[in-house]
Design a protein around this motif. Structure first.
Motif, short mmCIF file in Angstrom:
data_model
loop_
_atom_site.label_atom_id
_atom_site.label_comp_id
_atom_site.label_asym_id
_atom_site.label_seq_id
_atom_site.Cartn_x
_atom_site.Cartn_y
_atom_site.Cartn_z
N UNK A 67 0.84 -1.21 0.00
CA UNK A 67 0.00 0.00 0.00
C UNK A 67 0.87 1.26 0.00
N UNK A 68 1.93 1.26 0.80
CA UNK A 68 2.83 2.42 0.87
C UNK A 68 3.52 2.63 -0.48
N UNK A 69 3.90 1.53 -1.11
CA UNK A 69 4.54 1.63 -2.43
C UNK A 69 3.61 2.33 -3.42
N UNK A 70 2.31 1.99 -3.35
CA UNK A 70 1.28 2.66 -4.14
C UNK A 70 1.62 2.72 -5.62
N UNK A 71 1.88 1.53 -6.20
CA UNK A 71 2.22 1.45 -7.61
C UNK A 71 1.13 0.68 -8.35
N UNK A 72 0.57 1.32 -9.37
CA UNK A 72 -0.46 0.68 -10.18
C UNK A 72 0.15 -0.17 -11.30
N UNK A 73 1.47 -0.06 -11.51
CA UNK A 73 2.10 -0.77 -12.62
C UNK A 73 2.75 -2.08 -12.22
N UNK A 74 2.64 -2.49 -10.96
CA UNK A 74 3.20 -3.77 -10.51
C UNK A 74 2.24 -4.88 -10.91
N UNK A 75 2.79 -5.95 -11.50
CA UNK A 75 1.97 -7.06 -12.00
C UNK A 75 1.88 -8.25 -11.05
N UNK A 76 2.85 -8.40 -10.15
CA UNK A 76 2.84 -9.53 -9.23
C UNK A 76 3.75 -9.24 -8.05
N UNK A 77 3.47 -9.90 -6.94
CA UNK A 77 4.32 -9.85 -5.75
C UNK A 77 5.08 -11.17 -5.69
N UNK A 78 6.38 -11.10 -5.49
CA UNK A 78 7.21 -12.30 -5.36
C UNK A 78 7.85 -12.26 -3.97
N UNK A 79 7.65 -13.32 -3.20
CA UNK A 79 8.15 -13.38 -1.84
C UNK A 79 9.26 -14.42 -1.72
N UNK A 80 10.28 -14.09 -0.95
CA UNK A 80 11.38 -15.01 -0.70
C UNK A 80 10.97 -15.94 0.45
N UNK A 81 10.04 -16.84 0.15
CA UNK A 81 9.53 -17.79 1.12
C UNK A 81 8.19 -17.40 1.68
N UNK A 82 7.46 -18.41 2.15
CA UNK A 82 6.16 -18.21 2.81
C UNK A 82 6.31 -18.20 4.32
N UNK A 83 7.45 -18.64 4.82
CA UNK A 83 7.72 -18.68 6.26
C UNK A 83 9.03 -17.93 6.47
N UNK A 84 8.95 -16.79 7.15
CA UNK A 84 10.13 -15.95 7.36
C UNK A 84 10.31 -15.70 8.85
N UNK A 85 11.37 -15.03 9.22
CA UNK A 85 11.58 -14.51 10.57
C UNK A 85 11.21 -15.53 11.66
N UNK A 86 11.79 -16.70 11.57
CA UNK A 86 11.61 -17.76 12.57
C UNK A 86 10.14 -18.11 12.73
N UNK A 87 9.58 -18.69 11.67
CA UNK A 87 8.21 -19.24 11.67
C UNK A 87 7.12 -18.17 11.70
N UNK A 88 7.39 -17.00 11.16
CA UNK A 88 6.37 -15.98 10.95
C UNK A 88 5.72 -16.35 9.61
N UNK A 89 4.60 -17.07 9.67
CA UNK A 89 3.99 -17.67 8.48
C UNK A 89 3.13 -16.65 7.75
N UNK A 90 3.41 -16.50 6.46
CA UNK A 90 2.69 -15.54 5.61
C UNK A 90 1.41 -16.19 5.08
N UNK A 91 0.37 -15.39 4.91
CA UNK A 91 -0.86 -15.84 4.27
C UNK A 91 -0.94 -15.20 2.88
N UNK A 92 -0.43 -15.89 1.85
CA UNK A 92 -0.40 -15.30 0.50
C UNK A 92 -1.78 -15.05 -0.08
N UNK A 93 -2.76 -15.86 0.29
CA UNK A 93 -4.12 -15.66 -0.23
C UNK A 93 -4.68 -14.33 0.27
N UNK A 94 -4.46 -14.02 1.54
CA UNK A 94 -4.92 -12.74 2.09
C UNK A 94 -4.21 -11.57 1.39
#
Length: 194
Positions: free
Chosen positions: A60-87
């Motif tokens: 949201x802070x980036x606020x870019x309308x031209x980005x086509x996809x988000x790419x994450x370096x893993x779904x589980x980061x920072x010692x088991x801080x599990x990301x919810x990609x669907x959300x």
């Protein structure tokens, strides 16, 4: 997603943590031709469950309308801080691709060991789904999960952005930036961790 576009842009997010409390996130906007035209930073609690909200905030802070996809370096980061990609996908309206690099039998046992009774964390991890093995043009393979995009799109994006080794360039650059910020914060007592 229009993968044929020369100007396709990915928002790659990676982390670096050496603190017992916080992990630095860096997001890099990179075009298909490897030009970088945006950065933003965030932080998540090591062992927390705040990574999803922070990635949404960064987008949201980036606020870019031209980005086509988000790419994450893993779904589980920072010692088991599990990301919810669907959300993340539902709130940002962008497809999400989570990339990892090693074959694994899974983390459920590790999560239960380190966070006994935290069934929400376990459920979130188990809902991530299966990973695809994707050979890239370097002769190596990476693993990826896609949300809001087809298997073909996941494979194509990983291949066009991976030039050396098996780390896609937006994630490699984001990881380098996050590591630099983390090193600076350790030496200068930056307020990022206050």
């Amino acid at each position: 997603m229009q993968l044929q576009k020369q100007g396709i842009r990915v928002f790659g997010i990676s982390e670096s943590f050496a603190s017992r409390d916080w992990s630095v996130l860096c997001g890099v906007v990179m075009r298909r031709d490897l030009h970088i035209d945006g950065f933003c930073f965030g932080k998540v609690r090591v062992g927390g469950m705040d990574a999803t909200a922070e990635i949404i905030r960064m987008t949201a802070v980036l606020d870019r309308q031209d980005v086509n996809a988000i790419m994450l370096n893993g779904c589980v980061i920072a010692w088991y801080n599990v990301i919810n990609p669907v959300e993340i996908m539902e709130i940002t309206g962008l497809p999400v691709i989570c990339v990892s690099y090693k074959d694994s039998e899974g983390l459920t046992g590790h999560i239960r060991h380190h966070f006994p009774g935290d069934e929400e964390r376990v459920r979130r991890y188990e809902n991530l789904g299966e990973r695809l093995s994707i050979p890239v043009k370097t002769g190596l393979s990476l693993f990826a999960r896609g949300y809001g995009c087809t298997e073909q799109e996941v494979r194509h994006l990983c291949r066009i952005f991976t030039l050396h080794g098996k780390i896609p360039e937006p994630l490699r650059v984001a990881r380098l930036c996050a590591r630099t910020v983390m090193q600076q914060t350790r030496t200068e007592n930056s307020p990022i961790f206050s």
